[in-house]
Design a protein around this motif. Sequence first.
Motif, PDB file in Angstrom:
ATOM      1  N   THR A 183      -6.557  48.630  26.172  1.00 28.82           N
ATOM      2  CA  THR A 183      -5.954  48.970  24.884  1.00 28.82           C
ATOM      3  C   THR A 183      -5.287  47.735  24.294  1.00 28.82           C
ATOM      4  O   THR A 183      -5.275  46.664  24.903  1.00 28.82           O
ATOM      5  CB  THR A 183      -4.907  50.094  25.057  1.00 28.82           C
ATOM      6  N   ALA A 184      -4.701  47.899  23.127  1.00 36.08           N
ATOM      7  CA  ALA A 184      -3.995  46.779  22.490  1.00 36.08           C
ATOM      8  C   ALA A 184      -2.796  46.370  23.336  1.00 36.08           C
ATOM      9  O   ALA A 184      -2.163  47.193  24.003  1.00 36.08           O
ATOM     10  CB  ALA A 184      -3.524  47.195  21.094  1.00 36.08           C
ATOM     11  N   ASN A 185      -2.491  45.061  23.324  1.00 38.67           N
ATOM     12  CA  ASN A 185      -1.321  44.561  24.039  1.00 38.67           C
ATOM     13  C   ASN A 185      -0.064  45.182  23.452  1.00 38.67           C
ATOM     14  O   ASN A 185       0.021  45.410  22.251  1.00 38.67           O
ATOM     15  CB  ASN A 185      -1.257  43.035  23.954  1.00 38.67           C
ATOM     16  N   ASP A 186       0.930  45.448  24.309  1.00 40.09           N
ATOM     17  CA  ASP A 186       2.179  46.075  23.881  1.00 40.09           C
ATOM     18  C   ASP A 186       3.250  45.019  23.654  1.00 40.09           C
ATOM     19  O   ASP A 186       3.438  44.133  24.494  1.00 40.09           O
ATOM     20  CB  ASP A 186       2.680  47.056  24.948  1.00 40.09           C
ATOM     21  N   LEU A 187       3.984  45.135  22.547  1.00 38.05           N
ATOM     22  CA  LEU A 187       5.112  44.248  22.273  1.00 38.05           C
ATOM     23  C   LEU A 187       6.279  44.631  23.171  1.00 38.05           C
ATOM     24  O   LEU A 187       6.725  45.779  23.158  1.00 38.05           O
ATOM     25  CB  LEU A 187       5.533  44.330  20.803  1.00 38.05           C
ATOM     26  N   ILE A 188       6.782  43.671  23.939  1.00 41.06           N
ATOM     27  CA  ILE A 188       7.962  43.887  24.765  1.00 41.06           C
ATOM     28  C   ILE A 188       9.201  43.468  23.981  1.00 41.06           C
ATOM     29  O   ILE A 188      10.220  44.150  23.988  1.00 41.06           O
ATOM     30  CB  ILE A 188       7.867  43.101  26.090  1.00 41.06           C
ATOM     31  N   GLY A 189       9.120  42.329  23.295  1.00 39.07           N
ATOM     32  CA  GLY A 189      10.244  41.849  22.496  1.00 39.07           C
ATOM     33  C   GLY A 189       9.861  40.595  21.736  1.00 39.07           C
ATOM     34  O   GLY A 189       8.856  39.956  22.029  1.00 39.07           O
ATOM     35  N   GLN A 190      10.681  40.256  20.738  1.00 33.81           N
ATOM     36  CA  GLN A 190      10.398  39.081  19.920  1.00 33.81           C
ATOM     37  C   GLN A 190      11.687  38.430  19.458  1.00 33.81           C
ATOM     38  O   GLN A 190      12.744  39.051  19.463  1.00 33.81           O
ATOM     39  CB  GLN A 190       9.530  39.452  18.731  1.00 33.81           C
ATOM     40  N   VAL A 191      11.561  37.163  19.062  1.00 31.50           N
ATOM     41  CA  VAL A 191      12.688  36.405  18.534  1.00 31.50           C
ATOM     42  C   VAL A 191      12.137  35.332  17.599  1.00 31.50           C
ATOM     43  O   VAL A 191      11.057  34.792  17.830  1.00 31.50           O
ATOM     44  CB  VAL A 191      13.548  35.780  19.662  1.00 31.50           C
ATOM     45  N   SER A 192      12.868  35.054  16.514  1.00 32.98           N
ATOM     46  CA  SER A 192      12.556  33.942  15.615  1.00 32.98           C
ATOM     47  C   SER A 192      13.585  32.857  15.870  1.00 32.98           C
ATOM     48  O   SER A 192      14.795  33.108  15.814  1.00 32.98           O
ATOM     49  CB  SER A 192      12.603  34.393  14.153  1.00 32.98           C
ATOM     50  N   ILE A 193      13.114  31.637  16.154  1.00 26.11           N
ATOM     51  CA  ILE A 193      13.983  30.532  16.534  1.00 26.11           C
ATOM     52  C   ILE A 193      13.964  29.480  15.433  1.00 26.11           C
ATOM     53  O   ILE A 193      12.920  28.873  15.170  1.00 26.11           O
ATOM     54  CB  ILE A 193      13.521  29.910  17.862  1.00 26.11           C
ATOM     55  N   PRO A 194      15.117  29.223  14.770  1.00 26.28           N
ATOM     56  CA  PRO A 194      15.184  28.142  13.789  1.00 26.28           C
ATOM     57  C   PRO A 194      14.965  26.798  14.494  1.00 26.28           C
ATOM     58  O   PRO A 194      15.515  26.563  15.574  1.00 26.28           O
ATOM     59  CB  PRO A 194      16.602  28.237  13.226  1.00 26.28           C
ATOM     60  N   LEU A 195      14.173  25.930  13.880  1.00 27.92           N
ATOM     61  CA  LEU A 195      13.806  24.676  14.535  1.00 27.92           C
ATOM     62  C   LEU A 195      14.700  23.489  14.178  1.00 27.92           C
ATOM     63  O   LEU A 195      14.597  22.445  14.814  1.00 27.92           O
ATOM     64  CB  LEU A 195      12.342  24.342  14.219  1.00 27.92           C
ATOM     65  N   ALA A 196      15.593  23.623  13.210  1.00 24.40           N
ATOM     66  CA  ALA A 196      16.404  22.477  12.759  1.00 24.40           C
ATOM     67  C   ALA A 196      17.173  21.829  13.908  1.00 24.40           C
ATOM     68  O   ALA A 196      17.157  20.596  14.056  1.00 24.40           O
ATOM     69  CB  ALA A 196      17.360  22.902  11.644  1.00 24.40           C
TER      70      ALA A 196
END
Length: 166
Positions: free
Chosen positions: A78-91
């Motif tokens: 089946t489709a992969n399941d999202l466990i968690g995510q984060v957006s990281i500012p690169l500055a």
Amino acid sequence: MNSGILTVQPQAAYLSVNTESFGRRMDPFVAAQIGQDTKSTRVASQMHMNPVWQDVLTFRTNNDPVLNIQVLDYDYMTANDLIGQVSIPLADIYRARRSTSVYNLIQKGRPSGQISISFEFTPDGLGAIAPVNPYGTATAGYGAVSPFNVLSGGRPTSANYQQPVN
């Protein structure tokens, strides 16, 4: 301008959300995206809630502001399941050129764990900086002492890796 090469090395995660049912173990991997460029680690097969990776993901950056990270559970049928995510500012990563940090993962607005990631940024026109182990130990591989070990209560010492299927 922050143009150059950014290496991203997801090291370990401490996950608090299990996407599997019936007692099955998760097979986590990391997908990292800058702009339209997406790269993935190998699957940490059967590592379940405490995966460890040794993959290095390399991106060409051109003042990109954000790195998006997703931790997913690889599923064969089946489709992969999202466990968690984060957006990281690169500055701050561009300024520091080398760093290791622990980030909180979110799934559907709720905490789902933490991930430790190391970065190295080499601006255009400059050579690579000398490698330094961020943990102050002889080797940065399995069993290395890190701030993440304190958060997770330790991490596994071996892994059986498998390449994700896209």
